[in-house]
Design an enzyme around this catalytic site. Structure first.
Site, PDB file in Angstrom:
ATOM      1  N   SER A  22       0.940  -1.026   0.127  1.00  0.00           N
ATOM      2  CA  SER A  22       0.087   0.274  -0.300  1.00  0.00           C
ATOM      3  C   SER A  22       0.940   1.220  -0.274  1.00  0.00           C
ATOM      4  O   SER A  22       0.981   2.610  -1.017  1.00  0.00           O
ATOM      5  CB  SER A  22      -0.752  -0.014   1.349  1.00  0.00           C
ATOM      6  OG  SER A  22      -1.916  -0.895   0.859  1.00  0.00           O
ATOM      7  N   LYS A  71     -10.163  -4.740  10.210  1.00  0.00           N
ATOM      8  CA  LYS A  71     -11.037  -4.457   9.619  1.00  0.00           C
ATOM      9  C   LYS A  71     -12.507  -5.028  10.559  1.00  0.00           C
ATOM     10  O   LYS A  71     -13.378  -4.218   9.507  1.00  0.00           O
ATOM     11  CB  LYS A  71     -11.614  -5.816   8.475  1.00  0.00           C
ATOM     12  CG  LYS A  71     -10.476  -5.227   7.495  1.00  0.00           C
ATOM     13  CD  LYS A  71     -10.700  -5.984   5.963  1.00  0.00           C
ATOM     14  CE  LYS A  71      -8.976  -5.649   5.029  1.00  0.00           C
ATOM     15  NZ  LYS A  71      -9.364  -5.548   3.462  1.00  0.00           N
ATOM     16  N   GLU A  83     -23.077   2.749   3.224  1.00  0.00           N
ATOM     17  CA  GLU A  83     -23.717   1.301   3.522  1.00  0.00           C
ATOM     18  C   GLU A  83     -23.314  -0.286   2.279  1.00  0.00           C
ATOM     19  O   GLU A  83     -22.997  -0.889   3.230  1.00  0.00           O
ATOM     20  CB  GLU A  83     -24.837   1.932   1.505  1.00  0.00           C
ATOM     21  CG  GLU A  83     -25.922   0.950   1.620  1.00  0.00           C
ATOM     22  CD  GLU A  83     -26.189   0.854  -0.083  1.00  0.00           C
ATOM     23  OE1 GLU A  83     -26.282   2.122  -0.367  1.00  0.00           O
ATOM     24  OE2 GLU A  83     -26.612  -0.064  -0.854  1.00  0.00           O
ATOM     25  N   ASN A  92     -12.393  -0.829   5.565  1.00  0.00           N
ATOM     26  CA  ASN A  92     -10.823  -1.356   4.680  1.00  0.00           C
ATOM     27  C   ASN A  92     -10.317   0.736   4.846  1.00  0.00           C
ATOM     28  O   ASN A  92      -9.120   0.807   5.097  1.00  0.00           O
ATOM     29  CB  ASN A  92     -10.319  -1.774   3.720  1.00  0.00           C
ATOM     30  CG  ASN A  92     -11.252  -0.645   2.184  1.00  0.00           C
ATOM     31  OD1 ASN A  92     -11.875  -0.313   1.992  1.00  0.00           O
ATOM     32  ND2 ASN A  92      -9.951  -1.264   1.303  1.00  0.00           N
ATOM     33  N   ASP A 107     -12.919  -3.189  -1.037  1.00  0.00           N
ATOM     34  CA  ASP A 107     -12.285  -4.198  -1.224  1.00  0.00           C
ATOM     35  C   ASP A 107     -13.171  -4.839  -2.836  1.00  0.00           C
ATOM     36  O   ASP A 107     -12.726  -5.142  -2.700  1.00  0.00           O
ATOM     37  CB  ASP A 107     -12.636  -4.535  -0.302  1.00  0.00           C
ATOM     38  CG  ASP A 107     -11.148  -5.152   0.834  1.00  0.00           C
ATOM     39  OD1 ASP A 107      -9.880  -4.427   0.581  1.00  0.00           O
ATOM     40  OD2 ASP A 107     -10.961  -5.587   1.962  1.00  0.00           O
ATOM     41  N   GLY A 131     -12.945 -20.599  -2.086  1.00  0.00           N
ATOM     42  CA  GLY A 131     -12.794 -19.445  -0.680  1.00  0.00           C
ATOM     43  C   GLY A 131     -14.168 -19.015  -0.006  1.00  0.00           C
ATOM     44  O   GLY A 131     -14.762 -18.391  -0.264  1.00  0.00           O
ATOM     45  N   GLY A 134     -12.565 -13.302   4.696  1.00  0.00           N
ATOM     46  CA  GLY A 134     -13.346 -12.199   4.677  1.00  0.00           C
ATOM     47  C   GLY A 134     -13.446 -11.558   3.069  1.00  0.00           C
ATOM     48  O   GLY A 134     -14.352 -11.102   2.379  1.00  0.00           O
ATOM     49  N   ALA A 135     -11.402 -12.210   2.650  1.00  0.00           N
ATOM     50  CA  ALA A 135     -11.988 -11.441   0.901  1.00  0.00           C
ATOM     51  C   ALA A 135     -13.279 -11.917   0.211  1.00  0.00           C
ATOM     52  O   ALA A 135     -13.590 -11.707  -0.614  1.00  0.00           O
ATOM     53  CB  ALA A 135     -10.508 -11.953   0.756  1.00  0.00           C
ATOM     54  N   GLY A 247      -4.018 -10.837  -8.305  1.00  0.00           N
ATOM     55  CA  GLY A 247      -4.587  -9.629  -7.312  1.00  0.00           C
ATOM     56  C   GLY A 247      -3.609  -8.630  -7.423  1.00  0.00           C
ATOM     57  O   GLY A 247      -4.546  -6.910  -6.736  1.00  0.00           O
TER      58      GLY A 247
HETATM   59  P1  ATR Z   1      -9.564 -13.443   3.974  1.00  0.00           P
HETATM   60  O1  ATR Z   1      -9.789 -12.538   5.052  1.00  0.00           O
HETATM   61  O2  ATR Z   1      -7.983 -12.930   3.587  1.00  0.00           O
HETATM   62  O3  ATR Z   1      -9.555 -14.269   3.820  1.00  0.00           O
HETATM   63  P2  ATR Z   1      -9.132 -15.840   5.756  1.00  0.00           P
HETATM   64  O4  ATR Z   1     -10.296 -15.257   6.625  1.00  0.00           O
HETATM   65  O5  ATR Z   1      -8.267 -16.638   7.037  1.00  0.00           O
HETATM   66  O6  ATR Z   1      -8.805 -14.849   4.998  1.00  0.00           O
HETATM   67  O7  ATR Z   1      -9.531 -17.007   4.873  1.00  0.00           O
HETATM   68  C1  ATR Z   1      -8.505 -17.453   4.185  1.00  0.00           C
HETATM   69  C2  ATR Z   1      -9.047 -18.511   3.165  1.00  0.00           C
HETATM   70  O8  ATR Z   1      -8.539 -19.355   2.881  1.00  0.00           O
HETATM   71  C3  ATR Z   1     -10.393 -19.664   3.522  1.00  0.00           C
HETATM   72  O9  ATR Z   1     -11.107 -19.436   3.128  1.00  0.00           O
HETATM   73  C4  ATR Z   1     -10.045 -21.228   3.993  1.00  0.00           C
HETATM   74  O10 ATR Z   1     -10.241 -22.035   3.593  1.00  0.00           O
HETATM   75  P3  ATR Z   1     -10.621 -22.418   5.682  1.00  0.00           P
HETATM   76  O11 ATR Z   1     -12.222 -22.075   5.934  1.00  0.00           O
HETATM   77  O12 ATR Z   1     -11.526 -23.748   5.396  1.00  0.00           O
HETATM   78  O13 ATR Z   1      -9.961 -22.149   6.638  1.00  0.00           O
HETATM   79  C5  ATR Z   1      -9.029 -20.766   2.547  1.00  0.00           C
HETATM   80  N1  ATR Z   1      -7.612 -21.123   2.873  1.00  0.00           N
HETATM   81  C6  ATR Z   1      -6.398 -21.374   3.288  1.00  0.00           C
HETATM   82  N2  ATR Z   1      -5.027 -21.630   3.538  1.00  0.00           N
HETATM   83  C7  ATR Z   1      -6.320 -23.418   2.596  1.00  0.00           C
HETATM   84  C8  ATR Z   1      -5.193 -24.495   2.155  1.00  0.00           C
HETATM   85  N3  ATR Z   1      -4.155 -24.954   2.575  1.00  0.00           N
HETATM   86  N4  ATR Z   1      -6.504 -25.392   1.942  1.00  0.00           N
HETATM   87  C9  ATR Z   1      -7.764 -24.388   1.147  1.00  0.00           C
HETATM   88  N5  ATR Z   1      -7.583 -23.704   1.526  1.00  0.00           N
HETATM   89  C10 ATR Z   1      -7.471 -22.727   2.823  1.00  0.00           C
END
Ligand code: ATR
Length: 283
Positions: A22, A71, A83, A92, A107, A131, A134-135, A247
């Site tokens: 950033s 966050k 909103e 953020n 975001d 996934g 949060g993202a 990204g």
């Molecule tokens: P962020 O806020 O950046 O999205 P986060 O909340 O920690 O970070 O989320 C990380 C994501 O990566 C989650 O979807 C996590 O899966 P789980 O919900 O099952 O934990 C996923 N993730 C991280 N490491 C992983 C791995 N080795 N294999 C599969 N998914 C993974």
């Protein structure tokens, strides 16, 4: 541009922040857009957040970003949130107007703008989000708000995927939602596939969450991981002829949107797309 008595300061509060891009993005943008300002990152842990925010008010710093792990916790220290931040349940970007703090979230919108920059409109698109952190939540909710046709959420922990899918369908009834574990992901008729997990992030840069080539060949393959800038997930897709988006694009646009909020001024994003290679040494 030199620092003088009128130079404004903007900052990032997070922990850890040593790898954050950033400061590079914002300082480049301030320079190119002739804004007399500087941006720095402060490593602030959970216990120190409220003191940092008091300091920002005392110094009349007019805007800041927050990142992991603040966050959600920042919200209770703000006077109001807009909103989109309310929809995402996370902030953020904060604007300080004479001690009144308002929270925003750029975001999800940053991701959408990055897509638009690649001439892709989210309306009526079929989307797969891998996934459920949060993202993933920020991106899926913003896509649903902007009229995506369908959103499939796939996650290792399937309960978390289900929770996001339920939340989308309760707020946006027109969006067809589904959830799955990663093994049973639907790979047909996708317009956009986004890796929102941390898999593939440096130093584990050889790993990838799923083979992107199982998706239909006209899908746009995206990754929110930006270190390395060309992740294995994207590289495999690129080698097989898929269109890809990294990204860094989302990171740039969420930063530009934050600056527009702080400065009430249009910030030129073309500078980044033209010079991305020089600034970040990438792609
Ligand atoms: P962020 O806020 O950046 O999205 P986060 O909340 O920690 O970070 O989320 C990380 C994501 O990566 C989650 O979807 C996590 O899966 P789980 O919900 O099952 O934990 C996923 N993730 C991280 N490491 C992983 C791995 N080795 N294999 C599969 N998914 C993974």
């Amino acid at each position: 541009m030199s620092i003088d008595a009128d130079t404004k300061l903007f900052c990032l509060l997070g922990h850890p922040i040593s790898k954050s891009l950033s400061p590079i993005i914002h300082n480049y943008s301030f320079e190119e857009n002739e804004v007399n300002a500087r941006y720095v990152a402060f490593d602030v842990d959970k216990n120190a957040l409220k003191y940092a925010v008091n300091g920002i008010k005392a110094l009349n710093i007019q805007g800041f970003n927050v990142t992991i792990p603040h966050k959600v916790d920042i919200i209770k220290l703000l006077d109001e949130i807009d909103e989109e931040a309310n929809l995402l349940g996370a902030v953020n970007t904060v604007k300080n107007v004479n001690g009144k703090l308002t929270g925003f979230n750029t975001d999800g919108r940053g991701f959408i703008q990055a897509l638009q920059n690649n001439n892709i409109d989210i309306k009526d698109k079929n989307i797969t989000i891998i996934g459920a952190g949060g993202a993933a939540r920020a991106i899926t909710m913003t896509m649903a708000k902007d009229g995506a046709r369908s959103i499939q959420v796939a996650n290792r922990t399937v309960e978390k995927a289900k929770k996001i899918a339920y939340e989308i369908s309760s707020k946006f009834q027109n969006v067809v939602t589904s959830w799955t574990d990663i093994q049973n992901i639907n790979t047909v008729d996708m317009d956009i596939v986004v890796n929102c997990t941390s898999v593939g992030m440096y130093p584990d840069a050889e790993s990838f969450i799923i083979d992107p080539c199982i998706f239909n060949k006209n899908a746009l393959i995206c990754d929110i991981v930006y270190k390395p800038t060309l992740t294995k997930f994207l590289n495999v897709a690129k080698q097989s002829g898929y269109r890809i988006m990294g990204g860094i694009d989302m990171l740039i646009y969420q930063a530009i949107l934050s600056e527009q909020i702080w400065l009430d001024k249009k910030i030129n994003s073309k500078l980044f797309t033209e010079k991305k290679k020089d600034i970040f040494n990438i792609l």
